[in-house]
Design an enzyme around this catalytic site. Structure first.
Site, PDB file in Angstrom:
ATOM      1  N   ASP A 253      -6.866  -4.966  14.564  1.00  0.00           N
ATOM      2  CA  ASP A 253      -6.800  -3.522  14.312  1.00  0.00           C
ATOM      3  C   ASP A 253      -6.464  -3.326  12.843  1.00  0.00           C
ATOM      4  O   ASP A 253      -5.336  -3.024  12.473  1.00  0.00           O
ATOM      5  CB  ASP A 253      -5.727  -2.907  15.224  1.00  0.00           C
ATOM      6  CG  ASP A 253      -5.581  -1.409  14.996  1.00  0.00           C
ATOM      7  OD1 ASP A 253      -6.429  -0.826  14.291  1.00  0.00           O
ATOM      8  OD2 ASP A 253      -4.607  -0.841  15.505  1.00  0.00           O
TER       9      ASP A 253
ATOM     10  N   SER B 180      -7.204  -2.108   8.652  1.00  0.00           N
ATOM     11  CA  SER B 180      -7.736  -1.055   7.795  1.00  0.00           C
ATOM     12  C   SER B 180      -9.077  -1.535   7.226  1.00  0.00           C
ATOM     13  O   SER B 180      -9.640  -2.526   7.698  1.00  0.00           O
ATOM     14  CB  SER B 180      -6.718  -0.700   6.701  1.00  0.00           C
ATOM     15  OG  SER B 180      -6.238  -1.867   6.093  1.00  0.00           O
ATOM     16  N   ASP B 181      -9.601  -0.850   6.237  1.00  0.00           N
ATOM     17  CA  ASP B 181     -10.916  -1.189   5.695  1.00  0.00           C
ATOM     18  C   ASP B 181     -10.848  -2.470   4.859  1.00  0.00           C
ATOM     19  O   ASP B 181      -9.766  -2.883   4.434  1.00  0.00           O
ATOM     20  CB  ASP B 181     -11.438  -0.016   4.853  1.00  0.00           C
ATOM     21  CG  ASP B 181     -11.708   1.209   5.713  1.00  0.00           C
ATOM     22  OD1 ASP B 181     -12.258   1.037   6.810  1.00  0.00           O
ATOM     23  OD2 ASP B 181     -11.343   2.326   5.296  1.00  0.00           O
TER      24      ASP B 181
ATOM     25  N   GLN C 132       0.845  -1.204   0.000  1.00  0.00           N
ATOM     26  CA  GLN C 132       0.000   0.000   0.000  1.00  0.00           C
ATOM     27  C   GLN C 132       0.877   1.250   0.000  1.00  0.00           C
ATOM     28  O   GLN C 132       2.067   1.187   0.299  1.00  0.00           O
ATOM     29  CB  GLN C 132      -0.881   0.010   1.248  1.00  0.00           C
ATOM     30  CG  GLN C 132      -0.080  -0.019   2.541  1.00  0.00           C
ATOM     31  CD  GLN C 132      -0.824  -0.642   3.704  1.00  0.00           C
ATOM     32  OE1 GLN C 132      -2.043  -0.678   3.724  1.00  0.00           O
ATOM     33  NE2 GLN C 132      -0.092  -1.124   4.705  1.00  0.00           N
TER      34      GLN C 132
ATOM     35  N   ASP D  60       1.466 -12.127   7.255  1.00  0.00           N
ATOM     36  CA  ASP D  60       0.035 -12.053   6.943  1.00  0.00           C
ATOM     37  C   ASP D  60      -0.746 -12.628   8.138  1.00  0.00           C
ATOM     38  O   ASP D  60      -0.597 -13.809   8.475  1.00  0.00           O
ATOM     39  CB  ASP D  60      -0.215 -12.879   5.675  1.00  0.00           C
ATOM     40  CG  ASP D  60      -1.684 -12.916   5.279  1.00  0.00           C
ATOM     41  OD1 ASP D  60      -2.539 -12.473   6.079  1.00  0.00           O
ATOM     42  OD2 ASP D  60      -1.977 -13.399   4.169  1.00  0.00           O
ATOM     43  N   GLY D  61      -1.562 -11.813   8.759  1.00  0.00           N
ATOM     44  CA  GLY D  61      -2.290 -12.245   9.952  1.00  0.00           C
ATOM     45  C   GLY D  61      -3.208 -13.423   9.696  1.00  0.00           C
ATOM     46  O   GLY D  61      -3.402 -14.284  10.568  1.00  0.00           O
TER      47      GLY D  61
ATOM     48  N   PRO E 264      -5.088  -5.325   1.396  1.00  0.00           N
ATOM     49  CA  PRO E 264      -4.514  -6.388   2.234  1.00  0.00           C
ATOM     50  C   PRO E 264      -5.404  -6.821   3.396  1.00  0.00           C
ATOM     51  O   PRO E 264      -5.248  -7.929   3.909  1.00  0.00           O
ATOM     52  CB  PRO E 264      -3.198  -5.776   2.747  1.00  0.00           C
ATOM     53  CG  PRO E 264      -3.295  -4.313   2.503  1.00  0.00           C
ATOM     54  CD  PRO E 264      -4.224  -4.129   1.354  1.00  0.00           C
TER      55      PRO E 264
ATOM     56  N   HIS F 205      -8.048   3.612  19.901  1.00  0.00           N
ATOM     57  CA  HIS F 205      -7.175   2.578  20.489  1.00  0.00           C
ATOM     58  C   HIS F 205      -7.619   2.172  21.893  1.00  0.00           C
ATOM     59  O   HIS F 205      -7.530   0.995  22.268  1.00  0.00           O
ATOM     60  CB  HIS F 205      -5.720   3.062  20.477  1.00  0.00           C
ATOM     61  CG  HIS F 205      -5.150   3.152  19.098  1.00  0.00           C
ATOM     62  ND1 HIS F 205      -4.638   4.307  18.557  1.00  0.00           N
ATOM     63  CD2 HIS F 205      -5.062   2.212  18.119  1.00  0.00           C
ATOM     64  CE1 HIS F 205      -4.235   4.077  17.321  1.00  0.00           C
ATOM     65  NE2 HIS F 205      -4.482   2.830  17.028  1.00  0.00           N
TER      66      HIS F 205
ATOM     67  N   GLU G   1       1.815  -7.790  11.886  1.00  0.00           N
ATOM     68  CA  GLU G   1       1.529  -6.728  10.906  1.00  0.00           C
ATOM     69  C   GLU G   1       2.113  -7.159   9.564  1.00  0.00           C
ATOM     70  O   GLU G   1       3.307  -7.447   9.462  1.00  0.00           O
ATOM     71  CB  GLU G   1       2.159  -5.409  11.391  1.00  0.00           C
ATOM     72  CG  GLU G   1       2.267  -4.308  10.352  1.00  0.00           C
ATOM     73  CD  GLU G   1       0.933  -3.836   9.809  1.00  0.00           C
ATOM     74  OE1 GLU G   1       0.090  -3.388  10.596  1.00  0.00           O
ATOM     75  OE2 GLU G   1       0.743  -3.913   8.569  1.00  0.00           O
TER      76      GLU G   1
END
Ligand code: SPM
Length: 282
Positions: free
Chosen positions: A157, A159-160, A33, A139-140, A164, A64, A108
């Site tokens: 936690d 992103s949209d 990204q 990769d989670g 990824p 958070h 992450e």
């Protein structure tokens, strides 16, 4: 104020967010990204992924604190915690405020996020130096498959659900997290805004109720996100988010800006129309 950042993600729905900024401190195209960090006029430094606001220093605590402390103050002894995403360090910072935590893993996918946040967002990323923290640049969705019956709390936690993070909004990922939890574990996931993303939330609620005995949606205020609010899914094997809340644990937390004993309970009170919509989601 002649320089403006515009978040256009939801422009087709008739809304954009504009943030005035003084400087673009960093701009980097990673393998996953584009990562930008701005020095804004009114909100401190701002982290942006692919032109979507992830956080500003002014209101990151609203996000958070609420993604972390609700589950951590419901589980009686959250010794082993996993954060998926969270490369800025803000979620890790809040997890490590809990003295019961012995191990905090953070997975992450984009190591460049961690590297840039260490340099430009020290108020969040100082948490990476804590000896209880172990960082995995993976990769989670794959990482979680390797763990069974291990974590007391998992926090996603992300992103949209584009790029990824898309896989982190799928049923299989929620099933893999269930297997990675201990018998009384809790998952909390970033689950978008009840104002504008009902379909996404409906899907998550629907498959989560098939997997977890307890599912609730709650939310927080983040003025620099397009809808001003963002919500979380609370998926639990055993503990109820209100009935099993341990308010005495809140007194031990230092430096809170948003979360409180009252806010813990208030966050689960949903607008009537959305509450009925969510109740009917199958
Ligand atoms: N640690 C902060 C990471 C932020 N994660 C959530 C980002 C959500 C941004 N979009 C908000 C709503 C727009 N669809």
């Amino acid at each position: 104020m002649d320089k403006w950042f515009e978040e256009l993600l939801e422009a087709e729905d008739g809304r954009i967010v504009k943030i005035a900024y003084k400087d673009l401190l960093a701009s980097h195209q990673s393998k996953f990204q584009k990562i930008d960090i701005y020095d804004t006029v009114a909100f401190g430094r701002m982290l942006v992924h692919d032109e979507v606001i992830m956080l500003t220093e002014a209101d990151e605590a609203h996000y958070h604190e609420m993604i972390v402390h609700v589950a951590m103050n419901v589980h009686p002894n959250p010794q082993r915690v996993l954060i998926i995403g969270g490369g800025d360090g803000g979620t890790l910072r809040e997890v490590l405020k809990h003295k019961q935590v012995q191990t905090a893993h953070l997975c992450e996918i984009d190591g460049d996020v961690i590297r840039l946040c260490k340099k430009y967002l020290p108020n969040l990323s100082f948490s990476f130096a804590d000896p209880k923290a172990e960082i995995f640049r993976e990769d989670g969705a794959q990482f979680i498959k390797k763990k069974k019956n291990f974590y007391h709390v998992i926090i996603v936690d992300s992103s949209d659900p584009i790029g990824p993070a898309e896989v982190l909004f799928k049923e299989q990922f929620y099933r893999d997290m269930f297997a990675a939890l201990t018998g009384d574990g809790i998952v909390v996931t970033q689950s978008e805004s009840f104002l504008f993303h009902k379909d996404i939330i409906k899907d998550i609620a629907s498959f989560s109720r098939k997997i977890y005995p307890i599912y609730f949606y709650y939310y927080t205020m983040v003025p620099t996100y397009p809808s001003g609010v963002i919500g979380f899914s609370f998926c639990s094997k055993k503990y109820h988010p209100i009935n099993d809340f341990k308010p005495e644990k809140v007194d031990a937390l230092e430096g809170l800006k948003y979360y409180s004993k009252d806010m813990h309970k208030a966050a689960f009170v949903l607008p009537q129309g959305f509450a009925m919509f969510l109740e009917s989601a199958e």
